[in-house]
Design a protein around this motif. Sequence first.
Motif, PDB file in Angstrom:
ATOM      1  N   LEU A 179       4.301  20.892 -57.009  1.00  0.00           N
ATOM      2  CA  LEU A 179       5.718  20.653 -56.630  1.00  0.00           C
ATOM      3  C   LEU A 179       6.645  21.957 -56.718  1.00  0.00           C
ATOM      4  O   LEU A 179       6.511  22.329 -57.958  1.00  0.00           O
ATOM      5  N   LEU A 180       7.169  22.302 -55.613  1.00  0.00           N
ATOM      6  CA  LEU A 180       7.968  23.577 -55.821  1.00  0.00           C
ATOM      7  C   LEU A 180       9.265  23.015 -56.403  1.00  0.00           C
ATOM      8  O   LEU A 180      10.318  23.873 -56.836  1.00  0.00           O
ATOM      9  N   ASP A 181       9.861  22.107 -55.265  1.00  0.00           N
ATOM     10  CA  ASP A 181      11.221  21.679 -55.534  1.00  0.00           C
ATOM     11  C   ASP A 181      11.382  20.225 -54.861  1.00  0.00           C
ATOM     12  O   ASP A 181      10.376  19.749 -53.986  1.00  0.00           O
ATOM     13  N   ALA A 182      12.206  19.493 -55.182  1.00  0.00           N
ATOM     14  CA  ALA A 182      12.687  18.383 -54.611  1.00  0.00           C
ATOM     15  C   ALA A 182      14.269  17.864 -54.603  1.00  0.00           C
ATOM     16  O   ALA A 182      14.906  18.295 -55.686  1.00  0.00           O
ATOM     17  N   THR A 183      14.335  17.145 -53.931  1.00  0.00           N
ATOM     18  CA  THR A 183      15.890  16.865 -53.587  1.00  0.00           C
ATOM     19  C   THR A 183      16.082  15.347 -53.400  1.00  0.00           C
ATOM     20  O   THR A 183      15.580  14.773 -52.436  1.00  0.00           O
ATOM     21  N   PRO A 184      16.795  14.593 -54.243  1.00  0.00           N
ATOM     22  CA  PRO A 184      17.095  13.081 -54.055  1.00  0.00           C
ATOM     23  C   PRO A 184      17.987  13.000 -52.678  1.00  0.00           C
ATOM     24  O   PRO A 184      18.717  13.683 -52.275  1.00  0.00           O
ATOM     25  N   ALA A 185      17.895  11.903 -52.299  1.00  0.00           N
ATOM     26  CA  ALA A 185      18.808  11.081 -51.118  1.00  0.00           C
ATOM     27  C   ALA A 185      20.183  11.378 -51.470  1.00  0.00           C
ATOM     28  O   ALA A 185      20.417  11.240 -52.483  1.00  0.00           O
ATOM     29  N   ASP A 186      21.088  11.963 -50.623  1.00  0.00           N
ATOM     30  CA  ASP A 186      22.437  12.139 -50.890  1.00  0.00           C
ATOM     31  C   ASP A 186      23.147  11.070 -50.956  1.00  0.00           C
ATOM     32  O   ASP A 186      23.891  10.756 -49.682  1.00  0.00           O
ATOM     33  N   GLY A 187      23.513  10.307 -51.933  1.00  0.00           N
ATOM     34  CA  GLY A 187      24.283   9.178 -52.031  1.00  0.00           C
ATOM     35  C   GLY A 187      24.014   8.178 -50.583  1.00  0.00           C
ATOM     36  O   GLY A 187      25.145   7.588 -50.308  1.00  0.00           O
TER      37      GLY A 187
END
Length: 152
Positions: A121-129
């Motif tokens: 895993l290099l990066d992860a972004t949660p859903a935005d609101g």
Amino acid sequence: MTDRAGAVVPGVSRGALIALGALGAGVALGALAGCAAAEPDTEPEPLPSACDGVTLGLEGGTVLRPGVELFPAYTLSGVWDDDDGVVAGITGVDEGDGGFGRVELRRGETVEDPVAGVFTLLDATPADGGEGSPAATLCLDPHPDFELADGF
């Protein structure tokens, strides 16, 4: 040596008192310098940013199929923040010997698919609101026998 009242102080020379005073000043300065140097390091450890294999993007609600065959296939079940950073839930499905059950990876952590190779895993972004979908960037170090699909 005499004290402030002019009385003789036995056994203490003027040089010894000066040396003790200098030593005390040095200890005080050293303590102050030590306080400045003892501040916690606020810089996080570097995270993997380069990929020597194949960089793959995975979004929530989609199926990633990096090989020429239909399986193995990978899904992202979610991305969230916890006390130790961002976590991505990933599952690998295969009809044969490959795949892996749902794992929770933090940046830099790996999971191996016996058919495809090692995913990091290099990066992860949660859903935005509630808008958009979670996303993860993975590095695949493919096994020598794994045949990547065109475009990967």
